[in-house]
Design an enzyme around this catalytic site. Structure first.
Site, mmCIF file in Angstrom:
data_model
loop_
_atom_site.group_PDB
_atom_site.id
_atom_site.type_symbol
_atom_site.label_atom_id
_atom_site.label_comp_id
_atom_site.label_asym_id
_atom_site.label_seq_id
_atom_site.Cartn_x
_atom_site.Cartn_y
_atom_site.Cartn_z
ATOM 1 N N ASP A 347 0.847 -1.189 0.000
ATOM 2 C CA ASP A 347 0.000 0.000 0.000
ATOM 3 C C ASP A 347 0.883 1.240 0.000
ATOM 4 O OD1 ASP A 347 -2.518 -1.124 0.015
ATOM 5 O OD2 ASP A 347 -2.538 -1.385 2.180
ATOM 6 N N LYS A 348 0.357 2.304 -0.549
ATOM 7 C CA LYS A 348 1.092 3.564 -0.501
ATOM 8 C C LYS A 348 0.825 4.291 0.811
ATOM 9 C CE LYS A 348 -0.392 7.268 -2.682
ATOM 10 N NZ LYS A 348 -0.500 8.287 -1.600
#
Length: 867
Positions: A347-348
């Site tokens: 995930d960012k």
């Protein structure tokens, strides 16, 4: 997808009232005041909630508000440790001892079986207890009205009929019917298939596990635990129970040894029967006892008695080491899966970035001042909201007291269609003013910009996106009809300070990191460039077209996923497809996630990682649970997992080679010299002396590989066989030496010897040679170079060897052996160790060179990229 899942989910228990969405094309029907009142009556509750006594009675009736999955009882788990290839071999040996009424052998063999079961059961229980403690520490809370007072309790304490309060940033603790308040913006994407938050009001239903984005309302609990909408659909994410690579490797090793021992036993039986019938010319039933004894000795020799215990202890101590690095292992098999991970999908937000939106320098429009722009955005926000954008905007107000001068008249929360929030406030002068903030295109459309202004405005938005910055449009209206653009607020979620260094370390370890974000590829691409991930981000929906589904990934899509640096505009179903595509391309994949909607992808991944702050659903589906933010913990976990993998691999090399050595020397000596070189009790004691100290391998020093590691059974079996055959030559040499000694009058005159002494010499050689073989097999290079054995390993081995020497010297369980012969055996073993170390170095140089050549050939071909 979730709606259809709900239709096929198991019904709620009959005694527990469950939420029943009305059948309509638009979903559940909003109830009117009369229907809400009827619902209170049905549940035996009122707007004043329940009393503590009523809640306790219902808790006893319905159980805790938790997803209760079926788990095997402790007895069922314990019995499971007596079932499988290796336990079967031990049980067969015990049965033969029982038939022959050989009580010492029976007691020792059964002791080994029970010991393995107890160790495995104990380690499994420790892992389960650690996970239970973690879940307890991360238990969610809920505000509930009890005895006409608001209080905070664990969500597990909620019962049908409770009245609860829910607000922005919280998770709905149960299925509820909203009965009071103005609105609630709820993200229920994973449960209903709606990709964006939906607005709810009085009379609407809310589902357990949904995330409240904005608003505050009061709800009546209609269902809890497994009776909730989420509880029924959560069963679809249950583990399929697939065996890990380590379990498969142990089964293969057990099968290999079972087949070999059966074949050798057949050879021995045929040889014995041939001698009895052909050579002696007659058969008597007492000869059957001799045959049973032969088979018993061979079975005991073929059992790698401590293998389950060694692997359990090594993985459990590895899990303990990972927990100190703030990574909780939910199942021990995940450790060796993590060691082989070559693609990490991350995930960012919150993992690669700080998840802390900060306001950058405002870009005012027209006559607006920067402070006017920030104030307008703050008035279009909720001060008590937990929304990241609202918090960032309000935090940017220079003087927060200014906001106290405005009184809220009306507020329209963010709507997925309008993509903006609108607030009406009464200013210090008493006049009502309207402010709006939201997506730049939505604000531009509301203000009716001219073509020239629109071009300049969207050029600024595009420029911000290229730098990885979000843009928030802000507008003002005095009459609520004509709107004036105030400007743009740049908002940045900066990368974590350690993210770039962590990603560089991951690449050095041979792990490819791919960004997975719901943001646009322009924003994700900039962050990706800053972190050194590359800028080849794909829009997930463009990759997975209509011809790709959860069970079928188009070959072109799989290839595109393999070469991409990351993915933007990712929806929950895309994560699952990304993992599936990479697995179809032969990769071992780790996927991070934190929400209910991530659970299928986390379960599908070879190693699902629930990041810090993840929901219960994500933690339940994940194999690794992080309690600290960021990616660095995962990289540390990969390094620790590879170290554990090296320890287990070196043990298996040693164990297979030693087992081959013992089995083959028993058969060969019996066929050549017609006597049993070892007794069953000797083999059992030797197994204990060899394997119990090797459990300290969990603390051994190892070289962490700089590339992902996988089980290579061809290499394991080939190397172990070579070492086993060399060890066989070494052991048979001791027997030949003893036989030569017995036939030499000069040697016999100096030191008499018989067959029982040869048995003791072989016992000592196998004890000493076994541990020396472990030192040879624990590293690919020469044993005279680092990493050297750890102090616990050296201490355990030295203590064992001293004990073995005393056993032989003083004749415990066997004829005593003179000190001179003890010295001869040890000198003989040390010389052979040098020879075997040289053979090992040559073997690995040859095999590694061949694998490097093959890798270069594969790299020259390269992946096929769709045009």
């Amino acid at each position: 997808m979730a709606q259809s899942a709900a239709r096929i989910a198991a019904p709620a228990p009959a005694e527990a009232p469950a939420a029943k969405p009305a059948a309509s094309s638009g979903g559940p029907v909003r109830l009117d005041a009369a229907a809400i009142s009827a619902k209170f009556t049905e549940l035996g509750s009122s707007p004043k909630g329940l009393t503590a006594t009523e809640a306790a009675e219902r808790q006893a009736k319905y159980g805790p508000n938790a997803i209760v999955a079926h788990e095997d009882s402790r007895w069922e788990k314990l019995v499971g440790y007596f079932w499988g290839p290796i336990p079967w071999m031990i049980e067969a040996a015990a049965l033969l001892s029982l038939i022959r009424q050989d009580w010492p052998d029976f007691i020792v063999v059964m002791g080994l079986l029970i010991y393995n079961a107890i160790v495995g059961f104990w380690q499994d229980s420790k892992a389960a207890s650690a996970l239970a403690a973690l879940k307890k520490g991360l238990a969610l809370k809920a505000r509930v009205l009890r005895d006409n007072k608001w209080m905070t309790v664990d969500t597990a304490a909620l019962v049908p009929g409770d009245v609860v309060s829910v607000a922005g940033g919280e998770t709905l603790p149960a299925d509820v019917l909203l009965v009071e308040g103005k609105y609630l913006s709820v993200d229920q994407a994973a449960l209903t298939g709606e990709s964006l938050p939906v607005s709810k009001g009085v009379g609407d239903s809310g589902y357990s596990g949904s995330i409240v984005r904005q608003g505050t309302m009061t709800g009546l609990v209609t269902a809890t635990g497994n009776a909730t909408f989420f509880g029924r659909t959560a069963k679809l994410v249950a583990s399929a129970g697939a065996k890990s690579h380590a379990e498969k490797a142990v089964i293969q090793m057990g099968d290999f040894l079972i087949i070999l021992s059966a074949a050798l036993a057949l050879v021995l039986v045929v040889a014995q029967v041939h001698r009895d019938i052909i050579a002696d010319g007659h058969w008597e039933w007492q000869h059957a006892g001799a045959i049973v004894q032969i088979v018993l000795v061979l079975l005991v020799a073929s059992v790698p008695v401590a293998t389950p215990a060694v692997m359990s202890v090594t993985m459990a101590l590895g899990a303990l080491a990972l927990s100190k690095q703030q990574a909780i292992v939910s199942r021990l098999s995940a450790i060796e899966e993590l060691a082989g991970v070559d693609v990490l999908c991350s995930d960012k937000t919150g993992t690669l970035t700080l998840n802390q939106l900060t306001l950058q320098t405002p870009i005012p429009w027209g006559k607006a001042a920067p402070d006017d722009l920030i104030l307008g955005a703050a008035l279009a926000s909720q001060r008590q909201s937990d929304d990241a954008i609202d918090k960032a905007v309000i935090a940017a107000v220079t003087d927060p007291k200014v906001l106290d001068g405005y009184k809220s008249v009306d507020f329209t929360p963010f709507d997925p269609v309008s993509k903006k929030t609108v607030a009406s406030v009464a200013g210090p002068d008493g006049k009502t003013v309207h402010f709006a903030k939201g997506a730049p295109q939505a604000i531009a459309a509301q203000c009716g910009l001219s073509e020239a202004d629109a071009k300049g405005y969207f050029d600024a938005v595009e420029k911000l996106a290229r730098s990885g910055t979000r843009a928030l449009g802000v507008a003002r209206s005095d009459d609520g009809k004509t709107w004036t653009l105030l400007g743009l607020l740049p908002m940045l979620d900066p990368p974590r300070p350690d993210a770039a260094e962590t990603i560089a370390k991951a690449k050095a370890l041979g792990v490819s990191v791919k960004m997975v974000t719901g943001d646009d590829v322009a924003i994700g691409g900039e962050i990706s460039r800053q972190l050194g991930l590359g800028d080849h981000l794909l829009v997930a929906s463009d990759v997975f077209g209509q011809d790709s589904g959860p069970e079928h990934i188009a070959i072109d899509a799989a290839r595109a996923v393999e070469v991409a640096d990351g993915f933007g505009r990712v929806f929950p179903e895309h994560k699952f497809q990304i993992v599936k595509a990479l697995q179809e391309r032969g990769h071992i994949v780790a996927m991070t996630g934190d929400g209910v909607n991530d659970a299928p992808a986390l379960k599908q991944a070879d190693c699902g990682v629930a990041v810090s702050g993840a929901t219960d659903a994500a933690r339940s589906a994940a194999a690794l649970i992080l309690t600290a933010p960021g990616l660095s913990t995962i990289i540390n976990a990969i390094m620790e997992a590879r170290a554990i993998f090296e320890r287990i691999t070196s043990y298996i090399y040693y164990r297979i080679a030693m087992t081959l050595n013992i089995m083959l020397v028993v058969v060969l000596v019996y066929l050549v010299y017609d006597f049993m070189p070892l007794t069953a009790i000797m083999i059992v004691v030797m197994a204990l002396l060899d394997d119990i100290p090797i459990m300290t391998i969990a603390y051994d020093n190892v070289k962490v590989q700089d590339s992902p590691v996988r089980w290579n059974m061809q290499r394991i079996l080939s190397f172990s066989t070579i070492m086993g055959i060399m060890a066989l030559v070494q052991s048979f040499g001791i027997v030949m030496l003893g036989m030569f000694w017995m036939k030499s009058p000069e040697l016999m005159a100096r030191l008499p010897m018989d067959l029982s002494h040869i048995q003791t010499m072989l016992f000592l050689q196998l004890c000493a040679g076994g541990h020396l073989l472990f030192f040879v097999s624990r590293v690919q290079g020469t044993l005279f170079r680092p990493p050297y054995p750890s102090l616990p390993v050296l201490a355990a081995v030295m203590g064992t060897q001293v004990f073995a020497i005393f056993m032989c010297a003083f004749g415990w369980f066997m004829p005593a052996l003179p000190w001179l012969l003890i010295g001869v055996v040890w000198a003989y073993c040390l010389v052979w160790t040098l020879v075997m170390d040289l053979v090992k170095v040559i073997y690995f140089r040859f095999v590694n060179a061949r694998e490097r050549r093959q890798s270069m050939i594969d790299a020259s071909i390269g992946p096929v990229v769709p045009g």
